[in-house]
Design a protein around this motif. Structure first.
Motif, PDB file in Angstrom:
ATOM      1  N   VAL A  40       0.834  -1.161   0.048  1.00  0.00           N
ATOM      2  CA  VAL A  40       0.065   0.013   0.066  1.00  0.00           C
ATOM      3  C   VAL A  40       0.852   1.287  -0.019  1.00  0.00           C
ATOM      4  O   VAL A  40       1.413   1.769   1.092  1.00  0.00           O
ATOM      5  N   VAL A  41       1.248   1.685  -1.279  1.00  0.00           N
ATOM      6  CA  VAL A  41       2.100   2.947  -1.332  1.00  0.00           C
ATOM      7  C   VAL A  41       1.778   4.061  -2.377  1.00  0.00           C
ATOM      8  O   VAL A  41       0.794   3.636  -2.958  1.00  0.00           O
ATOM      9  N   ARG A  42       2.124   5.042  -2.049  1.00  0.00           N
ATOM     10  CA  ARG A  42       1.882   6.234  -3.153  1.00  0.00           C
ATOM     11  C   ARG A  42       3.138   7.212  -2.882  1.00  0.00           C
ATOM     12  O   ARG A  42       4.061   7.082  -2.031  1.00  0.00           O
ATOM     13  N   ASP A  43       3.207   7.929  -3.860  1.00  0.00           N
ATOM     14  CA  ASP A  43       4.336   9.055  -3.935  1.00  0.00           C
ATOM     15  C   ASP A  43       4.427   9.681  -2.745  1.00  0.00           C
ATOM     16  O   ASP A  43       3.536  10.495  -2.266  1.00  0.00           O
ATOM     17  N   GLN A  44       5.644   9.589  -2.075  1.00  0.00           N
ATOM     18  CA  GLN A  44       5.668  10.321  -0.742  1.00  0.00           C
ATOM     19  C   GLN A  44       6.584  11.767  -1.051  1.00  0.00           C
ATOM     20  O   GLN A  44       7.084  12.291  -0.169  1.00  0.00           O
ATOM     21  N   ASN A  45       6.518  12.067  -2.153  1.00  0.00           N
ATOM     22  CA  ASN A  45       7.246  13.499  -2.508  1.00  0.00           C
ATOM     23  C   ASN A  45       6.379  14.644  -1.726  1.00  0.00           C
ATOM     24  O   ASN A  45       5.040  14.870  -1.499  1.00  0.00           O
ATOM     25  N   PRO A  46       7.160  15.362  -0.831  1.00  0.00           N
ATOM     26  CA  PRO A  46       6.664  16.148   0.187  1.00  0.00           C
ATOM     27  C   PRO A  46       5.652  17.255  -0.440  1.00  0.00           C
ATOM     28  O   PRO A  46       4.753  17.814   0.196  1.00  0.00           O
ATOM     29  N   LEU A  47       5.981  17.604  -1.789  1.00  0.00           N
ATOM     30  CA  LEU A  47       5.069  18.682  -2.419  1.00  0.00           C
ATOM     31  C   LEU A  47       3.932  18.133  -3.089  1.00  0.00           C
ATOM     32  O   LEU A  47       3.157  18.840  -3.912  1.00  0.00           O
ATOM     33  N   LEU A  48       3.842  16.848  -3.310  1.00  0.00           N
ATOM     34  CA  LEU A  48       2.654  16.032  -4.111  1.00  0.00           C
ATOM     35  C   LEU A  48       1.870  15.126  -3.079  1.00  0.00           C
ATOM     36  O   LEU A  48       0.927  14.952  -3.451  1.00  0.00           O
TER      37      LEU A  48
END
Length: 336
Positions: A40-48
């Motif tokens: 269960v993952v998603r992009d952890q880009n702090p701006l997205l």
């Protein structure tokens, strides 16, 4: 830190697979139905991360009630510039995401995600620097940045659009979803989801976007060879509300996303798995960190006889500097 770490994981996986061939797993039928689910993952880009781009959704509805907690610990150190744009991101992110799900009818299910997010200086820089030194890997922007400090700054056309110099944390944007099971069989499943992200976070703290987002997702899985092997995938489209993080004229209204992966039941309750997640850009920008992202997650899970499943993995940015350098993934899940 990509190649040595991924090579180590692949070598370990090969050894486990050899073990599996000589040792028949316990209760293989039961484990094959429950182990090896996607990360269960998603992009952890702090701006997205504040946008409602969906995380991995189930392809099969739970038979009763289920819950879980997923933890993500990531580090980013990049400096980019192009034309009249300049970006600095030196930050560590930690996110805890509680997940609850159940059934309303035989074919209709629900899912609720409650995230708590931290963005700050952290403590991973020393470990990553030591890893790079050990294997002779390039540091990129890390060598020019102070350790365990936070600095997020974005400038466009001479205007400072974003300037974050202190750590922050809080409740992030809650996501609620309804799913309809289109197909369910012992070796395959397909479910359609409507996912709504609510603006419960705070754009100033990087815990939300300040707007509601809506996603349509199709998630499926299939066992093409036998009960040990499972391939899975997901496709989604997200309609973004007008967020508050960057100027609205720079934000796009639609983001496409997808996932594909495979898992193998290697030995007893142990499954090894790898998946690739990707999404299109959420901003109009020439900078890589705002562009399309492709992330590889590798690791595995272990299903205990009690029904608890433990996930361990690491995510790397295949499209380099389009997402965080590394994210460590830990999850615990149970169904009743």
């Amino acid at each position: 830190m990509r190649l040595p770490f991924l090579t180590l994981l692949l070598v370990t996986s090969a050894g486990s697979l050899s073990l599996a061939a000589a040792d028949e797993p316990i209760a293989v039928g039961h484990l094959a139905r429950n182990a090896g689910a996607p990360f269960v993952v998603r992009d952890q880009n702090p701006l997205l991360a504040g946008f409602g781009v969906p995380s991995t959704m189930p392809s099969r509805l739970t038979s009763g009630f289920a819950g879980g907690l997923d933890l993500y610990w990531g580090s980013t150190a990049i400096m980019q510039s192009h034309g009249d744009e300049a970006l600095l991101v030196d930050a560590e992110t930690r996110e805890a995401r509680a997940i609850l799900e159940g059934k309303l009818t035989d074919r209709v299910g629900w899912r609720l995600q409650l995230p708590y997010r931290y963005t700050g200086g952290g403590s991973l820089d020393s470990f990553i620097d030591s890893w790079h030194d050990t294997f002779g890997l390039p540091d990129g922007a890390r060598s020019a940045l102070p350790r365990d400090q936070i600095a997020i700054a974005y400038t466009r056309a001479g205007t400072r659009e974003l300037n974050v110099t202190s750590s922050s944390s809080g409740l992030a944007d809650i996501q609620a979803a309804l799913g309809y099971e289109l197909h369910s069989a012992p070796g395959s499943a397909l479910t359609a989801w409507l996912d709504v992200k609510l603006p419960t976070g705070d754009a100033d703290k990087l815990t939300g976007s300040g707007a509601a987002d809506v996603s349509f997702v199709l998630a499926g899985q299939h066992s093409p060879l036998n009960s040990r092997w499972t391939v899975f995938g997901q496709a989604g489209v997200t309609y973004l509300g007008d967020g508050d993080l960057l100027p609205s004229d720079q934000q796009r209204s639609v983001v496409w996303s997808g996932m594909a992966g495979v898992s193998v039941l290697a030995w007893r309750g142990l499954s090894l798995k790898a998946q690739i997640d990707a999404h299109s850009a959420a901003y109009d920008s020439d900078l890589d960190f705002f562009s399309n992202a492709v992330v590889l997650t590798v690791g595995g899970d272990y299903l205990f006889k009690s029904g608890w499943r433990l996930d361990l993995g690491v995510s790397e940015d295949i499209a380099v500097e389009h997402s965080p350098d590394v994210v460590f993934v830990l999850g615990i899940h149970q169904g009743w």
